[in-house]
Design an enzyme around this catalytic site. Sequence first.
Site, PDB file in Angstrom:
ATOM      1  N   LYS A  44       2.159  -2.868   0.230  1.00 56.17           N
ATOM      2  CA  LYS A  44       0.816  -2.815   0.762  1.00 56.17           C
ATOM      3  C   LYS A  44       0.131  -1.510   0.393  1.00 56.17           C
ATOM      4  O   LYS A  44      -1.089  -1.392   0.463  1.00 56.17           O
ATOM      5  CB  LYS A  44       0.871  -2.920   2.293  1.00 56.17           C
ATOM      6  CG  LYS A  44       1.487  -4.180   2.815  1.00 56.17           C
ATOM      7  CD  LYS A  44       1.595  -4.074   4.355  1.00 56.17           C
ATOM      8  CE  LYS A  44       2.478  -5.175   4.893  1.00 56.17           C
ATOM      9  NZ  LYS A  44       2.797  -4.917   6.325  1.00 56.17           N
ATOM     10  N   GLY A  45       0.920  -0.513   0.063  1.00 62.38           N
ATOM     11  CA  GLY A  45       0.410   0.855  -0.004  1.00 62.38           C
ATOM     12  C   GLY A  45      -0.756   1.102  -0.938  1.00 62.38           C
ATOM     13  O   GLY A  45      -1.553   2.009  -0.717  1.00 62.38           O
ATOM     14  N   GLU A 100       0.055   1.810  -8.328  1.00 60.65           N
ATOM     15  CA  GLU A 100       1.006   2.177  -7.260  1.00 60.65           C
ATOM     16  C   GLU A 100       0.421   3.293  -6.400  1.00 60.65           C
ATOM     17  O   GLU A 100      -0.325   4.142  -6.906  1.00 60.65           O
ATOM     18  CB  GLU A 100       2.288   2.719  -7.902  1.00 60.65           C
ATOM     19  CG  GLU A 100       3.520   1.851  -7.773  1.00 60.65           C
ATOM     20  CD  GLU A 100       4.118   1.781  -6.381  1.00 60.65           C
ATOM     21  OE1 GLU A 100       3.385   1.737  -5.383  1.00 60.65           O
ATOM     22  OE2 GLU A 100       5.348   1.747  -6.300  1.00 60.65           O
ATOM     23  N   ASP A 101       0.781   3.310  -5.125  1.00 61.87           N
ATOM     24  CA  ASP A 101       0.340   4.404  -4.267  1.00 61.87           C
ATOM     25  C   ASP A 101       1.087   5.696  -4.597  1.00 61.87           C
ATOM     26  O   ASP A 101       0.487   6.734  -4.835  1.00 61.87           O
ATOM     27  CB  ASP A 101       0.518   4.030  -2.778  1.00 61.87           C
ATOM     28  CG  ASP A 101       1.931   3.538  -2.439  1.00 61.87           C
ATOM     29  OD1 ASP A 101       2.785   3.436  -3.341  1.00 61.87           O
ATOM     30  OD2 ASP A 101       2.180   3.251  -1.252  1.00 61.87           O
ATOM     31  N   ASP A 104       8.143   7.852  -5.987  1.00 57.82           N
ATOM     32  CA  ASP A 104       9.058   8.744  -5.285  1.00 57.82           C
ATOM     33  C   ASP A 104      10.375   8.801  -6.074  1.00 57.82           C
ATOM     34  O   ASP A 104      10.510   9.573  -7.016  1.00 57.82           O
ATOM     35  CB  ASP A 104       9.215   8.180  -3.861  1.00 57.82           C
ATOM     36  CG  ASP A 104      10.053   9.019  -2.935  1.00 57.82           C
ATOM     37  OD1 ASP A 104       9.988  10.250  -3.019  1.00 57.82           O
ATOM     38  OD2 ASP A 104      10.774   8.443  -2.108  1.00 57.82           O
ATOM     39  N   PHE A 153       6.825  13.874   3.240  1.00 56.82           N
ATOM     40  CA  PHE A 153       6.557  12.472   3.556  1.00 56.82           C
ATOM     41  C   PHE A 153       5.087  12.374   3.935  1.00 56.82           C
ATOM     42  O   PHE A 153       4.631  12.944   4.920  1.00 56.82           O
ATOM     43  CB  PHE A 153       7.444  11.934   4.682  1.00 56.82           C
ATOM     44  CG  PHE A 153       7.330  10.443   4.752  1.00 56.82           C
ATOM     45  CD1 PHE A 153       8.066   9.644   3.894  1.00 56.82           C
ATOM     46  CD2 PHE A 153       6.437   9.843   5.622  1.00 56.82           C
ATOM     47  CE1 PHE A 153       7.915   8.262   3.909  1.00 56.82           C
ATOM     48  CE2 PHE A 153       6.283   8.460   5.641  1.00 56.82           C
ATOM     49  CZ  PHE A 153       7.025   7.677   4.781  1.00 56.82           C
ATOM     50  N   ASP A 160       1.934   4.436   4.697  1.00 59.23           N
ATOM     51  CA  ASP A 160       2.266   4.304   6.118  1.00 59.23           C
ATOM     52  C   ASP A 160       3.528   5.051   6.509  1.00 59.23           C
ATOM     53  O   ASP A 160       4.344   5.429   5.670  1.00 59.23           O
ATOM     54  CB  ASP A 160       2.492   2.824   6.457  1.00 59.23           C
ATOM     55  CG  ASP A 160       3.850   2.330   5.941  1.00 59.23           C
ATOM     56  OD1 ASP A 160       4.140   2.531   4.744  1.00 59.23           O
ATOM     57  OD2 ASP A 160       4.622   1.772   6.739  1.00 59.23           O
ATOM     58  N   ARG A 166      -2.049   3.757   7.700  1.00 60.42           N
ATOM     59  CA  ARG A 166      -2.589   3.312   6.407  1.00 60.42           C
ATOM     60  C   ARG A 166      -4.092   3.529   6.315  1.00 60.42           C
ATOM     61  O   ARG A 166      -4.648   3.688   5.237  1.00 60.42           O
ATOM     62  CB  ARG A 166      -2.300   1.820   6.185  1.00 60.42           C
ATOM     63  CG  ARG A 166      -0.824   1.494   5.977  1.00 60.42           C
ATOM     64  CD  ARG A 166      -0.700   0.087   5.402  1.00 60.42           C
ATOM     65  NE  ARG A 166       0.653  -0.437   5.511  1.00 60.42           N
ATOM     66  CZ  ARG A 166       1.637  -0.193   4.638  1.00 60.42           C
ATOM     67  NH1 ARG A 166       1.431   0.576   3.601  1.00 60.42           N
ATOM     68  NH2 ARG A 166       2.829  -0.734   4.811  1.00 60.42           N
TER      69      ARG A 166
HETATM   70  P1  IMP Z   1      10.199   4.688  -4.957  1.00 58.91           P
HETATM   71  O1  IMP Z   1      10.750   3.349  -5.307  1.00 58.91           O
HETATM   72  O2  IMP Z   1      11.241   5.557  -4.288  1.00 58.91           O
HETATM   73  O3  IMP Z   1       9.509   5.398  -6.083  1.00 58.91           O
HETATM   74  O4  IMP Z   1       9.195   4.499  -3.782  1.00 58.91           O
HETATM   75  C1  IMP Z   1       8.015   3.912  -3.880  1.00 58.91           C
HETATM   76  C2  IMP Z   1       7.583   3.398  -2.526  1.00 58.91           C
HETATM   77  O5  IMP Z   1       8.180   4.103  -1.402  1.00 58.91           O
HETATM   78  C3  IMP Z   1       6.100   3.644  -2.404  1.00 58.91           C
HETATM   79  O6  IMP Z   1       5.370   2.584  -2.963  1.00 58.91           O
HETATM   80  C4  IMP Z   1       5.930   3.776  -0.911  1.00 58.91           C
HETATM   81  O7  IMP Z   1       5.756   2.499  -0.334  1.00 58.91           O
HETATM   82  C5  IMP Z   1       7.228   4.371  -0.407  1.00 58.91           C
HETATM   83  N1  IMP Z   1       7.114   5.841  -0.243  1.00 58.91           N
HETATM   84  C6  IMP Z   1       7.711   6.786  -0.968  1.00 58.91           C
HETATM   85  N2  IMP Z   1       7.384   8.023  -0.541  1.00 58.91           N
HETATM   86  C7  IMP Z   1       6.533   7.833   0.492  1.00 58.91           C
HETATM   87  C8  IMP Z   1       5.804   8.738   1.352  1.00 58.91           C
HETATM   88  O8  IMP Z   1       5.862   9.979   1.257  1.00 58.91           O
HETATM   89  N3  IMP Z   1       5.025   8.144   2.293  1.00 58.91           N
HETATM   90  C9  IMP Z   1       4.907   6.799   2.441  1.00 58.91           C
HETATM   91  N4  IMP Z   1       5.557   5.928   1.657  1.00 58.91           N
HETATM   92  C10 IMP Z   1       6.360   6.446   0.691  1.00 58.91           C
END
Ligand code: IMP
Length: 176
Positions: A44-45, A100-101, A104, A153, A160, A166
Amino acid sequence: MPLHPIPSVLLETERISARIRELAEAIERDYPPDEHIHLVGVLKGAFVFIADLARHMTSRVTMDFIAVSSYGKDTRTSGEVRLLKDLDTGIEGRHVIIVEDIVDTGLTLTYLTEVLRARGPKSLRTVCLLSKPSRRQVPVEVDYVGFQIDDHFVVGYGLDYAEIYRNLPYIGVLQD
Ligand code: IMP
């Protein structure tokens, strides 16, 4: 209703808007003007980011959405990615940009890139509003990055914590 602490501001609304305008311009410079761009928002981000990005683009843009989740309810990703909602339409032969939001660990974007590339798009690029390079578990190239941030974070602007925040109009950091 329980009260939730107000996150402190990391990136304010005006700064985010200005950067998204620049991202839209950078994207459009990279495609021939008559080409059609298909934005794929990751739910959703990315819902706030894609809405702003698309409104700064003047090319012919279409949009679709995909939803993924990683296992676990932690504020950290747990390593496995699941497809919760697939795209409504095929992407073969189209110029696709994954929106993508935040990137990470890089696991979600790596997974999505593999899944979508296998469907034969004409081109496949990625844009994220935020990136936390210090958290990467897998190397992933992002074509357009809004802001690189340290390992906080963050919430707001679509992001969220347990489905809350959000709708914050800025990017904030939750205090311990
Ligand atoms: P990745 O797969 O670890 O790169 O994570 C991507 C997803 O993790 C993002 O699309 C977010 O939904 C969530 N995410 C990662 N870091 C954060 C944060 O700092 N705040 C909120 N959501 C996060």
